[in-house]
Structures are given as C-alpha cells and as structure tokens.
Design an enzyme around this catalytic site. Structure first.
Site, mmCIF file in Angstrom:
data_model
loop_
_atom_site.group_PDB
_atom_site.id
_atom_site.type_symbol
_atom_site.label_atom_id
_atom_site.label_comp_id
_atom_site.label_asym_id
_atom_site.label_seq_id
_atom_site.Cartn_x
_atom_site.Cartn_y
_atom_site.Cartn_z
ATOM 1 N N LYS A 207 0.853 -1.143 -0.003
ATOM 2 C CA LYS A 207 0.019 0.190 0.020
ATOM 3 C C LYS A 207 0.775 1.241 0.101
ATOM 4 O O LYS A 207 2.117 1.270 0.144
ATOM 5 C CB LYS A 207 -0.926 -0.287 1.246
ATOM 6 N N ARG A 241 -4.277 -9.964 4.250
ATOM 7 C CA ARG A 241 -4.609 -9.968 3.217
ATOM 8 C C ARG A 241 -3.283 -9.663 2.321
ATOM 9 O O ARG A 241 -2.758 -8.362 2.499
ATOM 10 C CB ARG A 241 -5.670 -9.125 2.981
HETATM 11 N N1 HH2 Z 1 -7.719 -3.532 0.621
HETATM 12 C C1 HH2 Z 1 -7.773 -3.548 -0.828
HETATM 13 C C2 HH2 Z 1 -8.986 -4.325 -1.363
HETATM 14 N N2 HH2 Z 1 -9.775 -4.874 -0.620
HETATM 15 N N3 HH2 Z 1 -10.315 -5.578 1.495
HETATM 16 C C3 HH2 Z 1 -10.038 -5.735 3.015
HETATM 17 N N4 HH2 Z 1 -10.913 -6.531 3.736
HETATM 18 N N5 HH2 Z 1 -8.954 -5.005 3.472
HETATM 19 C C4 HH2 Z 1 -8.156 -4.159 2.867
HETATM 20 O O1 HH2 Z 1 -7.210 -3.676 3.326
HETATM 21 C C5 HH2 Z 1 -8.350 -4.239 1.318
HETATM 22 C C6 HH2 Z 1 -9.621 -4.895 0.929
HETATM 23 C C7 HH2 Z 1 -7.078 -2.648 -1.563
HETATM 24 O O2 HH2 Z 1 -6.227 -3.515 -2.208
HETATM 25 P P1 HH2 Z 1 -6.115 -4.077 -3.617
HETATM 26 O O3 HH2 Z 1 -6.998 -5.264 -3.802
HETATM 27 O O4 HH2 Z 1 -4.784 -4.772 -3.793
HETATM 28 O O5 HH2 Z 1 -6.081 -3.165 -4.525
HETATM 29 P P2 HH2 Z 1 -7.450 -2.803 -5.525
HETATM 30 O O6 HH2 Z 1 -8.414 -2.319 -4.629
HETATM 31 O O7 HH2 Z 1 -6.956 -1.390 -6.347
HETATM 32 O O8 HH2 Z 1 -7.982 -4.021 -6.366
#
Ligand code: HH2
Length: 279
Positions: A207, A241
C-alpha cells in the site's frame, strides 16, 4: 493465523491492475497463491484504489464468477471482495464462502440479508468516504477510537440483519480514508481493536503508506509489506490480506515462532522448509 491471497481480476488495481484480467490468468494466479500457502483466495473484480472508477454489477460479476468457480471447485477457500449483493450472490453460488465488503454493508442494502441467509463468513472493513473521495483530507478525533466505534456499530448492524456474530471478521481498512499518520497509528495500536471480540484481518500489502516511507513503487514494496504484516501480527492481527503469499507467510511463520505463539516441534520441522540439520 490465516493468510488471504489477493486475486484481482481488474484492469486498474493499484499494484497488479490488468495483470490477471483474463479469467484463465487470474485462475492460474490464484492456484499459484494457494500452492504458496494461501489459506483463502480473495477474488475481486472492482478496484478500490483511491480515485477508482465504479464498475457495473454486470461487468464485475462477469469478471469474478468463472474465477471463483474454478478456484472453489479445486477445493480452495474463496472469498469475494465486493460490495454488491448480486456479485456476492453469484460468487456464493459459484462456491465462495466469505464475503469481504470494504463498505461494511453500507454500499448495498441487500448484502447483509444475503450473507445472513447464506450463513457465510463476512469481513467488515472501515472506510471513511468512498474510494473516489476517501483521500480528500481525512480527519478523525482519534483514529483508533473512531475506527473501533465504527466497527462495533457495523458488527451490531450485521447481527441485527441476522449474520451470526461468530462469522464476522473486522478490518481497520488501511489506506481507506487515512493519512500516513492515521495508518501508522492504527497499525501501532491494532491491539485496541481486540476489544471488539472479533478476529482482526489487516491489509497492508504494497500500500501507498509503505511507498510514502520507502519511496518505492507498488511492485517494489515487499520489504515494507513484510515488516508491516509481522508487526501487525505482534500487535494482535489474526489474518493478513497480501499479494506476496510465499514471502509473507514465511515471515509470519518465523515471527509466530519467535513470539512464542506457535510451537516448532519435530513434526513441523519435517513438514517445513528448513530441517533441524540445516538450521
Ligand atoms: N484493500 C484493498 C481491497 N480490498 N479488503 C479488505 N478487507 N482489506 C483491505 O485492506 C483491502 C480490501 C485494496 O487493495 P488491492 O485489492 O490490492 O487493490 P485494488 O482495490 O486497487 O484492487
């Protein structure tokens, strides 16, 4: 301790957007994460990165359904990262067992009842604002107290909608409507969320707050990802995660043994990567 592997089927996720947009590529990626030790595969068809565009329910469902179906039929535990009831329903029908909702049931009024009806696990996450606006000057009285109060209220809401309390996981939502200082404070004081009486899942992987400290781009944040997950473990997190399952799992395993929360007997030495001879 559980590790959740991220399977993004999106063109625009912040660190791996577009890499696994094709269902076959996403399925192969999910299988790889499972072989590296992911306990759960979190499939998402909509990016929630700051400023991300909304995706229609139909498009989101089209992206995730075949990926969930293939990974679930392999026997992997699958969670669906969505705020939309129709997407969650399709994913649950395809074999998902967990709904991971970054809006904590505020995005779609139908989602809580669906989860209650299906008896699935749910992840309720804190977010201030929406992905489009959340980084516009977020403010809190005390970020940890505010996040804890929010999550307590959302757990109550879910239970009132019929979700069994023991099915609920809580997540402070690192990066969702938080400044660098807010994220650091939440991670330092993560243990205070234990008062909620629910398992804590945390998402720091690659992040922006890590980039703010190290100056590294999203795909160069493994060191910061490892450090933040190990310290989140020490502070009381139960699940993590992450994108980089092999490296983070290994770091968490060593951290758990060092912290004394996991014993390391003869059986585990044989099963593990290192043997007593090579230590
Ligand atoms: N962070 C993201 C997405 N979903 N769900 C939970 N429970 N906790 C988190 O911290 C979280 C989440 C963002 O990360 P990522 O999936 O890598 O990116 P994007 O939202 O751009 O797909």
């Amino acid at each position: 301790m559980r590790v959740m592997g991220i399977v993004n089927v999106t063109p625009d996720s912040f660190s791996d957007g577009g890499l696994y947009l094709d269902a076959d590529a996403a399925i192969a990626h999910g299988r790889e994460l499972a072989s590296e030790g992911a306990d759960v595969l979190d499939v998402g068809g909509e990016s929630t990165r700051p400023g991300a565009e909304d995706v229609s329910a139909e498009e989101e469902r089209r992206r995730v359904e075949p990926v969930v179906a293939a990974l679930a039929s392999d026997g992997h535990a699958v969670s669906i990262d969505t705020s939309k009831a129709v997407v969650a329903e399709a994913a649950l029908d395809a074999g998902a067992g967990i709904v991971n909702d970054v809006t904590a049931f505020r995005g779609d009024p139908e989602l809580a009842a669906l989860c209650a009806d299906r008896g699935c696990d749910v992840v309720l996450m804190h977010m201030l604002g929406t992905p489009r606006t959340m980084q516009d000057d977020p403010r809190y009285d005390d970020v940890v107290d505010d996040v804890r109060a929010f999550l307590a209220e959302r757990v109550e809401h879910a239970v009132a909608a019929g979700v069994a309390e023991e099915r609920i996981w809580v997540d402070p939502g690192i990066g969702f409507g938080k400044t660098l200082e807010h994220n650091l404070e939440l991670l330092r004081r993560l243990g205070e969320l234990r008062e909620l009486g629910r398992p804590i899942i945390v998402g720091t992987s690659r992040k922006r707050f890590i980039g703010a400290i190290t100056g590294r781009e999203a795909d160069e944040r493994l060191g910061g990802t490892v450090a933040s997950n190990v310290l989140a473990l020490a502070a009381g997190a139960d699940a993590f995660r992450v994108h980089d399952i092999a490296e983070v799992s290994e770091a968490l395993l060593v951290a758990e043994v060092l912290l004394g929360s996991r014993s390391w007997g003869a059986d585990e030495r044989v099963a593990g990567r290192a043997t007593s001879e090579s230590l």
